[in-house]
Design an enzyme around this catalytic site. Structure first.
Site, PDB file in Angstrom:
ATOM      1  N   HIS A  17       0.946  -1.033  -0.034  1.00 47.39           N
ATOM      2  CA  HIS A  17      -0.071  -0.035  -0.005  1.00 47.39           C
ATOM      3  C   HIS A  17       0.765   1.197   0.023  1.00 47.39           C
ATOM      4  O   HIS A  17       0.650   2.272  -0.648  1.00 47.39           O
ATOM      5  CB  HIS A  17      -0.855  -0.089   1.186  1.00 47.39           C
ATOM      6  N   LYS A  41     -16.196  -7.728   4.443  1.00 45.80           N
ATOM      7  CA  LYS A  41     -15.127  -8.673   4.912  1.00 45.80           C
ATOM      8  C   LYS A  41     -15.143  -8.424   6.603  1.00 45.80           C
ATOM      9  O   LYS A  41     -15.134  -7.150   7.225  1.00 45.80           O
ATOM     10  CB  LYS A  41     -13.747  -8.345   4.395  1.00 45.80           C
ATOM     11  N   ARG A  90      -1.962  -5.846  -8.540  1.00 45.42           N
ATOM     12  CA  ARG A  90      -0.631  -6.787  -8.386  1.00 45.42           C
ATOM     13  C   ARG A  90      -0.532  -7.678  -9.710  1.00 45.42           C
ATOM     14  O   ARG A  90       0.630  -8.029  -9.891  1.00 45.42           O
ATOM     15  CB  ARG A  90      -0.812  -7.270  -6.955  1.00 45.42           C
ATOM     16  N   SER A 128      -2.709  -7.766   2.532  1.00 48.58           N
ATOM     17  CA  SER A 128      -3.023  -7.686   3.914  1.00 48.58           C
ATOM     18  C   SER A 128      -3.322  -9.204   4.404  1.00 48.58           C
ATOM     19  O   SER A 128      -2.954  -9.658   5.620  1.00 48.58           O
ATOM     20  CB  SER A 128      -4.081  -6.778   4.222  1.00 48.58           C
TER      21      SER A 128
HETATM   22  P1  ADP Z   1      -9.871  -3.777  -0.551  1.00 47.89           P
HETATM   23  O1  ADP Z   1     -10.684  -4.357   0.700  1.00 47.89           O
HETATM   24  O2  ADP Z   1     -10.623  -2.665  -1.200  1.00 47.89           O
HETATM   25  O3  ADP Z   1      -9.305  -4.475  -1.930  1.00 47.89           O
HETATM   26  P2  ADP Z   1      -7.221  -3.467   0.287  1.00 47.89           P
HETATM   27  O4  ADP Z   1      -6.749  -2.860   1.539  1.00 47.89           O
HETATM   28  O5  ADP Z   1      -6.984  -4.952   0.286  1.00 47.89           O
HETATM   29  O6  ADP Z   1      -8.845  -3.023   0.058  1.00 47.89           O
HETATM   30  O7  ADP Z   1      -6.467  -2.922  -1.021  1.00 47.89           O
HETATM   31  C1  ADP Z   1      -6.816  -1.483  -1.407  1.00 47.89           C
HETATM   32  C2  ADP Z   1      -6.033  -1.300  -2.597  1.00 47.89           C
HETATM   33  O8  ADP Z   1      -4.545  -1.608  -2.644  1.00 47.89           O
HETATM   34  C3  ADP Z   1      -6.538  -2.213  -3.794  1.00 47.89           C
HETATM   35  O9  ADP Z   1      -6.439  -1.631  -5.103  1.00 47.89           O
HETATM   36  C4  ADP Z   1      -5.409  -3.364  -3.859  1.00 47.89           C
HETATM   37  O10 ADP Z   1      -5.259  -4.023  -5.127  1.00 47.89           O
HETATM   38  C5  ADP Z   1      -4.149  -2.561  -3.596  1.00 47.89           C
HETATM   39  N1  ADP Z   1      -3.140  -3.349  -3.023  1.00 47.89           N
HETATM   40  C6  ADP Z   1      -3.057  -4.041  -1.863  1.00 47.89           C
HETATM   41  N2  ADP Z   1      -1.901  -4.643  -1.527  1.00 47.89           N
HETATM   42  C7  ADP Z   1      -0.979  -4.314  -2.752  1.00 47.89           C
HETATM   43  C8  ADP Z   1       0.330  -4.679  -3.093  1.00 47.89           C
HETATM   44  N3  ADP Z   1       1.294  -5.379  -2.404  1.00 47.89           N
HETATM   45  N4  ADP Z   1       0.728  -3.942  -4.215  1.00 47.89           N
HETATM   46  C9  ADP Z   1      -0.126  -3.123  -4.798  1.00 47.89           C
HETATM   47  N5  ADP Z   1      -1.524  -2.777  -4.754  1.00 47.89           N
HETATM   48  C10 ADP Z   1      -1.767  -3.185  -3.535  1.00 47.89           C
END
Ligand code: ADP
Length: 158
Positions: A17, A41, A90, A128
């Protein structure tokens, strides 16, 4: 002023992030990292804890602001006068869902553009979810998350 929203669950924030935030902030005058309330979630961290961890990490970066929102993302973007939504991509596995969301958001509000940013290669396998799984099993997550997040995870699972 060009403002972008980076929405997500951030349960918890990872170095992936942060990589996306660093890229986005170079493209915009302000990046609003926004935690969604209406999360179907079951999050590990409460909304308050997720916001606290974001404030201690991303919140310290210039031209980055931490916020929370309820309801439709496009409405929040309108309220913040943001012209763009940032999402991280990703792998191909992210694509289908992200593509659907982006097109639906465009249908709801044509003035908001979704921009996809790719992280550094070493973060492409980071999520995450996987960080929580490693922490739950007693593994070392210090290379994947900021120190305060590693501490919060060890408190949860310790
Ligand atoms: P959501 O539940 O909206 O997917 P996340 O916190 O899991 O929320 O992710 C928020 C955004 O960050 C999403 O667009 C996700 O694809 C991106 N993201 C999460 N981890 C990574 C990573 N390691 N590299 C790039 N983008 C990421």
């Amino acid at each position: 002023m060009r403002c972008a929203i980076y929405p997500g669950s951030f349960d918890p924030i990872t170095n992936g992030h942060l990589d996306v935030i660093e890229r986005a902030r170079k493209l915009f005058d302000e990046v609003v990292v926004a935690v969604a309330h209406n999360d179907e979630k079951q999050p590990l961290f409460s909304l308050k804890d997720r916001l606290d961890l974001l404030r201690q990490t991303a919140g310290k970066i210039d031209n980055v602001r931490i916020a929370e929102f309820e309801g439709l993302l496009v409405e929040f973007a309108r309220k913040e006068e943001a012209g763009a939504v940032i999402r991280g991509l990703r792998a191909v596995s992210d694509f289908e869902f992200e593509f659907q969301m982006a097109l639906m958001n465009r249908k709801l509000d044509t003035s908001v553009e979704t921009i996809f940013l790719m992280p550094k290669e070493e973060y492409t396998y980071l999520s995450s979810r996987i960080v929580k799984e490693i922490a739950r099993l007693g593994g070392d997550v210090s290379g994947f998350v900021p120190a305060c997040v590693a501490k919060a995870l060890s408190t949860k699972f310790g």
